[in-house]
Scaffold this motif. Structure first.
Motif, PDB file in Angstrom:
ATOM      1  N   UNK A 171      16.485   1.439   5.421  1.00 27.82           N
ATOM      2  CA  UNK A 171      17.511   1.245   4.290  1.00 27.82           C
ATOM      3  C   UNK A 171      17.170   2.322   3.126  1.00 27.82           C
ATOM      4  N   UNK A 172      15.905   2.192   2.888  1.00 26.77           N
ATOM      5  CA  UNK A 172      15.487   2.904   1.605  1.00 26.77           C
ATOM      6  C   UNK A 172      15.763   4.791   1.768  1.00 26.77           C
ATOM      7  N   UNK A 173      15.877   5.190   3.205  1.00 23.99           N
ATOM      8  CA  UNK A 173      16.012   6.507   2.990  1.00 23.99           C
ATOM      9  C   UNK A 173      17.339   6.920   3.971  1.00 23.99           C
TER      10      UNK A 173
ATOM     11  N   UNK B 290       9.485   5.531   8.237  1.00 26.12           N
ATOM     12  CA  UNK B 290       8.394   5.834   7.810  1.00 26.12           C
ATOM     13  C   UNK B 290       7.506   5.107   8.957  1.00 26.12           C
TER      14      UNK B 290
ATOM     15  N   UNK C  28       0.888  -1.211  -0.099  1.00 30.06           N
ATOM     16  CA  UNK C  28       0.000  -0.010   0.031  1.00 30.06           C
ATOM     17  C   UNK C  28       0.941   1.312   0.142  1.00 30.06           C
ATOM     18  N   UNK C  29       1.939   1.387   0.811  1.00 32.38           N
ATOM     19  CA  UNK C  29       2.943   2.507   0.980  1.00 32.38           C
ATOM     20  C   UNK C  29       3.265   2.669  -0.728  1.00 32.38           C
TER      21      UNK C  29
ATOM     22  N   UNK D 176      -2.190   5.681   3.703  1.00 33.04           N
ATOM     23  CA  UNK D 176      -1.738   4.871   4.821  1.00 33.04           C
ATOM     24  C   UNK D 176      -1.175   5.905   6.229  1.00 33.04           C
TER      25      UNK D 176
ATOM     26  N   UNK E  57      15.393  -3.048   7.629  1.00 34.80           N
ATOM     27  CA  UNK E  57      14.047  -3.152   6.729  1.00 34.80           C
ATOM     28  C   UNK E  57      13.206  -1.584   6.533  1.00 34.80           C
ATOM     29  N   UNK E  58      13.434  -0.941   7.986  1.00 34.30           N
ATOM     30  CA  UNK E  58      12.820   0.181   8.145  1.00 34.30           C
ATOM     31  C   UNK E  58      13.402   1.228   7.621  1.00 34.30           C
TER      32      UNK E  58
ATOM     33  N   UNK F 170      13.890   9.242   8.215  1.00 37.42           N
ATOM     34  CA  UNK F 170      14.343   8.006   7.508  1.00 37.42           C
ATOM     35  C   UNK F 170      13.200   6.834   7.981  1.00 37.42           C
TER      36      UNK F 170
ATOM     37  N   UNK G 118      11.448   4.034  -3.442  1.00 32.21           N
ATOM     38  CA  UNK G 118      11.759   3.526  -2.105  1.00 32.21           C
ATOM     39  C   UNK G 118      11.990   4.550  -1.008  1.00 32.21           C
ATOM     40  N   UNK G 119      12.563   5.867  -1.496  1.00 28.96           N
ATOM     41  CA  UNK G 119      12.617   6.788  -0.660  1.00 28.96           C
ATOM     42  C   UNK G 119      11.460   7.424  -0.388  1.00 28.96           C
TER      43      UNK G 119
ATOM     44  N   UNK H   2       0.941   4.019  -2.944  1.00 29.43           N
ATOM     45  CA  UNK H   2       0.721   5.534  -2.402  1.00 29.43           C
ATOM     46  C   UNK H   2       1.958   6.277  -3.032  1.00 29.43           C
TER      47      UNK H   2
ATOM     48  N   UNK I 291      10.030   2.248   2.269  1.00 31.87           N
ATOM     49  CA  UNK I 291      10.092   0.559   1.692  1.00 31.87           C
ATOM     50  C   UNK I 291      11.438   0.301   1.317  1.00 31.87           C
ATOM     51  N   UNK I 292      12.101  -0.725   1.659  1.00 35.26           N
ATOM     52  CA  UNK I 292      13.437  -1.169   1.243  1.00 35.26           C
ATOM     53  C   UNK I 292      13.424  -1.368  -0.283  1.00 35.26           C
ATOM     54  N   UNK I 293      14.532  -1.103  -1.000  1.00 30.67           N
ATOM     55  CA  UNK I 293      14.589  -0.994  -2.307  1.00 30.67           C
ATOM     56  C   UNK I 293      14.480  -2.303  -2.884  1.00 30.67           C
TER      57      UNK I 293
ATOM     58  N   UNK J  17      -0.835  10.940   2.615  1.00 28.33           N
ATOM     59  CA  UNK J  17      -1.046   9.832   1.939  1.00 28.33           C
ATOM     60  C   UNK J  17      -1.947   8.929   2.672  1.00 28.33           C
TER      61      UNK J  17
END
Lengths: 379, 379
Positions: B54-56, B18, A324-325, B220, B51-52, B16, A342-343, A328, A347-349, B218
């Motif tokens: 790494x994307x940012x 979410x 969902x994230x 969520x 996991x929470x 970083x 991802x940014x 969005x 959510x991890x790439x 958004x």
């Protein structure tokens, strides 16, 4: 078969004992109606029975009362009759046995209407409420009366103005069954403005009372009558009630009898819903908003659990929170690279790279030359 | 005292991770915010935290975010600050500890408004509901917002159209306190049509969010935000809710957090009250019809039990059932002998003879030459 002697004895005792007459009721159960009537007439009864019968024991109008009833098309149904609604009245018998004297069952019932008493009351719901009802309350009572009757339930009420009348009328309009319990003689119409309605109820359903012909309505009789309304319905629905009202009395009786007590919520700005909300708040009643909920609450049909109308499903309904994230984070027009998504989503790439093709498969994402964008939602 | 380094670390982590980021939140609790931020930045963290984050984790806009916040008059309050609302947020910490990951408390809060966060939230009630509210719902929400604020409670809501906005406005009109929890950055106004309202809330109360400046709203995020609204109020009042609505999500969160869940009943003919009635019917919520009932339900003031408005007392209120029957048997104009009254009432003659003088003393009966009649009721 009920003998003429038994019926005369029952009519005599109904005239002599102002209901509820718990000692007299026990005395009749113990000795039979004929012997009990004889003892009452002679005054040779225990003190408790004497208290309930001494004022009127010299008045024997049994034959006249039966004739008066007959002249308005009514009959007297006694506990010895096959048509006696023993099962619906059982909570009164049980409550009286537990010491609740007000709950003592009637000695007999004067009845107008050709329907079978016992059969009509097998599946019954009582619908009661304020006389000074609002148009909202009358609308809901009529809808519920109509809906219950359409589904084969008998709608029991008290023939009063306001909620009672609306519930009866709703049932009549559905060509269904309805029963009015009066607080006066069967030959009287109270309120007078409802005499046509009461005639229609008698023609299509039942009118009942424990009061002998000629008895005028009186305030205490409404309260005493309410125990019968509360007993006859497998549940009682209070549609509107002020903070002090007869409907609350019926509600309290229903609860004390172990009957299901239901209330219809209404605007908190309406004084006529205050009694209902108080019952909810005190935890004494269940909230009901529809006929389906009433039937579910009284539990007469196991299969009749309420099914909620399907709310519109959304295409994203099945997605977990990560998907969902990601969804969005997609923009409808401009495509972005997975890294950017991802940014935006956090959510991890690696998960984004796995989720985007999955979203594409379900039609929620679109792959473009420059990356990914949100697909137009299917109409 | 919070160091600059701590505040920067908190701002970095809010960007970083979410929300809710339960593993990150635990990691911070364990290692302290500065060491946790350093570890996240370098990627040397347990898998669950990776996991929470790494994307940012490569995005460090902490200084810019603090500057952006300052430029709109906002500040960042961290758990190390004296003003951190630790007590109101405790249900989130406890629920997260019980394994409810969605309930993980925020890492920090961006705040507009000069009031003390901790003090404002000591006595708070959340008032939420449908965006597509009816005029009934908005009226009740505004009244409740006004009444709660007048009695020193802070009204917490989400600044949305419909019920949220009405509740905030009610509190503002009472010159009371209100707090809006946003699902976007503190420098954004969502919905745009409420930007003036949000400014007024910030001027008189508080606007809060865990999302860093620039974060767009958004879907969520609204759901995630709702846990904070549910936590900050000692109880949550749902004024109107459709069968599928964000307000029901807040309601479920409040219940899961052990907060008092209340609903306002409404017409059963209104789709916007269906969600409220469902919650009542499912036994998840208490019915509330007034500010007094809300305050009683949240139990913030032991002395604030609801006192019912006195319903008009009747002169016959104190009578027992025999006296009532005798009084009913009296006629207003024509006087009757005690014997006749005994027959009409069914009360034994000896009791009637004792009761009539008692009724005379209380002004309910009148003795005449020919017997007894009912006294005119005092106006």
């Amino acid at each position: 078969m009920v003998t003429n002697e038994q019926r005369l004895a029952c009519a005599y005792l109904l005239k002599v004992g102002e209901p509820p007459a718990p000692a007299l009721r026990s005395f009749v159960s113990e000795h039979g109606v004929v012997a009990a009537a004889e003892a009452v007439r002679s005054g040779e009864v225990p003190d408790s029975v004497a208290t309930e019968t001494s004022a009127r024991r010299h008045i024997d109008t049994a034959a006249e009362d039966l004739a008066a009833a007959k002249s308005v098309g009514a009959r007297l149904v006694t506990p010895e009759d096959e048509d006696w609604p023993a099962w619906p009245l059982l909570p009164l018998t049980n409550a009286a046995a537990r010491g609740l004297k007000w709950a003592s069952p009637p000695l007999g019932l004067w009845v107008r209407g050709s329907a079978s008493l016992e059969e009509s009351l097998q599946r019954a719901v009582s619908v009661v409420g304020a006389r000074a009802a609002t148009s909202y309350g009358e609308h809901v009572a009529a809808e519920m009366g109509y809906g219950l009757a359409s589904r084969g339930m008998t709608v029991v009420s008290g023939a009063a103005y306001g909620i009672d009348g609306a519930a009866h009328k709703g049932a009549l309009n559905a060509n269904g069954r309805t029963a009015a319990v009066l607080a006066c003689g069967i030959d009287r119409a109270y309120p007078a403005g409802h005499s046509t309605l009461i005639d229609r109820i008698a023609a299509q359903g039942l009118v009942l009372t424990e009061y002998p012909p000629g008895t005028p309505p009186a305030r205490h009789r409404f309260l005493v009558r309410n125990r019968i309304i509360a007993a006859l319905g497998a549940g009682t629905v209070v549609v509107e009630a002020g903070q002090r009202s007869g409907a609350r009395n019926t509600a309290a009786s229903a609860a004390a009898l172990g009957r299901v007590l239901m209330v219809v919520p209404g605007p908190v700005t309406s004084a006529m819903s205050m009694g209902c909300h108080d019952l909810l708040r005190e935890g004494l009643a269940t909230s009901v908003s529809s006929v389906a909920e009433i039937i579910e609450s009284v539990g007469l049909f196991g299969e009749d659990l309420v099914t909620k109308p399907d709310s519109a499903a959304r295409p994203t309904d099945g997605l977990d929170s990560e998907a969902l994230r990601v969804h969005e984070a997609l923009e409808p027009r401009v495509a972005h690279a997975a890294e950017r998504i991802a940014e935006a989503s956090g959510v991890p790439l690696s998960r984004v790279r796995a989720l985007l093709p999955a979203l594409e498969l379900t039609g929620l994402a679109e792959r473009c030359e420059s990356g990914w964008r949100r697909a137009k939602e299917p109409v």
